[in-house]
Write an enzyme that holds these catalytic residues in place. Sequence first.
Site, PDB file in Angstrom:
ATOM      1  N   GLU A 238      33.023  37.149  47.105  1.00  0.00           N
ATOM      2  CA  GLU A 238      34.297  36.748  46.520  1.00  0.00           C
ATOM      3  C   GLU A 238      35.304  36.328  47.584  1.00  0.00           C
ATOM      4  O   GLU A 238      36.021  35.344  47.410  1.00  0.00           O
ATOM      5  CB  GLU A 238      34.867  37.895  45.662  1.00  0.00           C
ATOM      6  CG  GLU A 238      36.052  37.504  44.831  1.00  0.00           C
ATOM      7  CD  GLU A 238      36.377  38.504  43.749  1.00  0.00           C
ATOM      8  OE1 GLU A 238      37.554  38.606  43.368  1.00  0.00           O
ATOM      9  OE2 GLU A 238      35.457  39.199  43.265  1.00  0.00           O
TER      10      GLU A 238
ATOM     11  N   ARG B 211      36.736  33.777  37.985  1.00  0.00           N
ATOM     12  CA  ARG B 211      37.043  33.851  39.417  1.00  0.00           C
ATOM     13  C   ARG B 211      36.976  32.478  40.097  1.00  0.00           C
ATOM     14  O   ARG B 211      36.558  32.347  41.235  1.00  0.00           O
ATOM     15  CB  ARG B 211      36.102  34.840  40.124  1.00  0.00           C
ATOM     16  CG  ARG B 211      36.145  36.240  39.575  1.00  0.00           C
ATOM     17  CD  ARG B 211      37.503  36.903  39.754  1.00  0.00           C
ATOM     18  NE  ARG B 211      37.542  38.154  39.012  1.00  0.00           N
ATOM     19  CZ  ARG B 211      37.994  38.291  37.763  1.00  0.00           C
ATOM     20  NH1 ARG B 211      38.493  37.234  37.131  1.00  0.00           N
ATOM     21  NH2 ARG B 211      37.984  39.447  37.162  1.00  0.00           N
TER      22      ARG B 211
ATOM     23  N   SER C 155      36.753  43.988  45.553  1.00  0.00           N
ATOM     24  CA  SER C 155      35.383  43.627  45.181  1.00  0.00           C
ATOM     25  C   SER C 155      34.873  42.530  46.110  1.00  0.00           C
ATOM     26  O   SER C 155      35.429  41.433  46.140  1.00  0.00           O
ATOM     27  CB  SER C 155      35.335  43.140  43.728  1.00  0.00           C
ATOM     28  OG  SER C 155      35.760  44.156  42.854  1.00  0.00           O
TER      29      SER C 155
END
Length: 390
Positions: free
Chosen positions: A382, A198, A277
């Site tokens: 995130e 990520r 998420s």
Amino acid sequence: MTRTTRAPAPDGAGAPSFPRRTGRRGPGGSRAERTLEPVHVLQDAPLAPLTTFRLGGPAARLVTATTDDEVVAAVREADAAGTPLLVIGGGSNLVIGDKGFDGTALHIATRGFSLDGTRLELAAGEVWTDAVARTVEAGLAGIECLAGIPGSAGATPIQNVGAYGQDVSSTITEVVAYDRRAEETVTLTNAECAFSYRHSLFKDQPDRYVVLRVRFGLADAGGMSAPIAYPETARALGVEAGDRVPLARARETVLGLRAGKGMVLDPEDHDTWSAGSFFTNPILTAGEYTAFLGRVAERLGPDTPAPAYPAGEDGSMKTSAAWLIDKAGFVKGYGSGPARISTKHTLALTNRGDATTEDLLALAREVVAGVREAFGITLVNEPVTVGVEI
């Protein structure tokens, strides 16, 4: 890194809203820029409709760019004027403060889908989930398990988007971006993008690059998917990890899994008014993992299994943010205000329809504090925050 000549100023029918550049340089050698004409420009423009959270205040100025030249011109204009710049694609990874953004918000709405054999090129503004569907229809494998992820193609390399056993880093070959520091368009190879979990060069240097195009190398496996790598996907498909299935079946299965967790956008379902998420799965060093297991045993009992997956040759381990949130007491549907945890998945924080960004942040902070107290792990958000902090 391949450098190209500076993108020419938009001109003609393809970009009527921006003027030709004179090339004249101002004091200190900076390029003198004219003001953008107002065809694609709004003042005091609401940003909430451009995000999947539907949250955030207005931008002082909103520019919508439909060509690469327009994107470059808008960026140069803001940089030359010293104006703060916020780049928005699909808005699926943004948390914008209630006060909005005091600068230029650049909405990238470029379009372009090109297939040459197994080579795919997408304009940054292409809708990602639509692009995945078209590659499946073309019989090409490599991104089929990334179906249903909201947002634009240009955002995928920034976050190294991944799900259900696939990451874009495994198929991206090149990223074409405007380098604000060098004031030119560059082409970066996969290795130069510095992908990790990520993360990427673009996320590491958020104010330097603006993604224009993304190139992928897909695979022709005779209409079959890439080997199924994720256990949940394999179970849903009724196959073993490593097996292949028809591409359409893989895509439809992933869409079903995502929909069951509220991770496919639906304007009528507030459980999907989220950024997907909200927290990344923590990666723990060997020492941190040992301490974590001790906290699990203390809180939940010595026989309680904790999810863990090898995350590197150094002995680091990845654990599940969703599991941590749930076991810390934040169950599905948690919350009584306008911002709550999804009723379908503990990893999604949602706007129930009339939340503010501060409502969302208050919930996020509560979750972070609770998980830290329970397990000694600090969750990392995130989504990108604009004008606010968690």
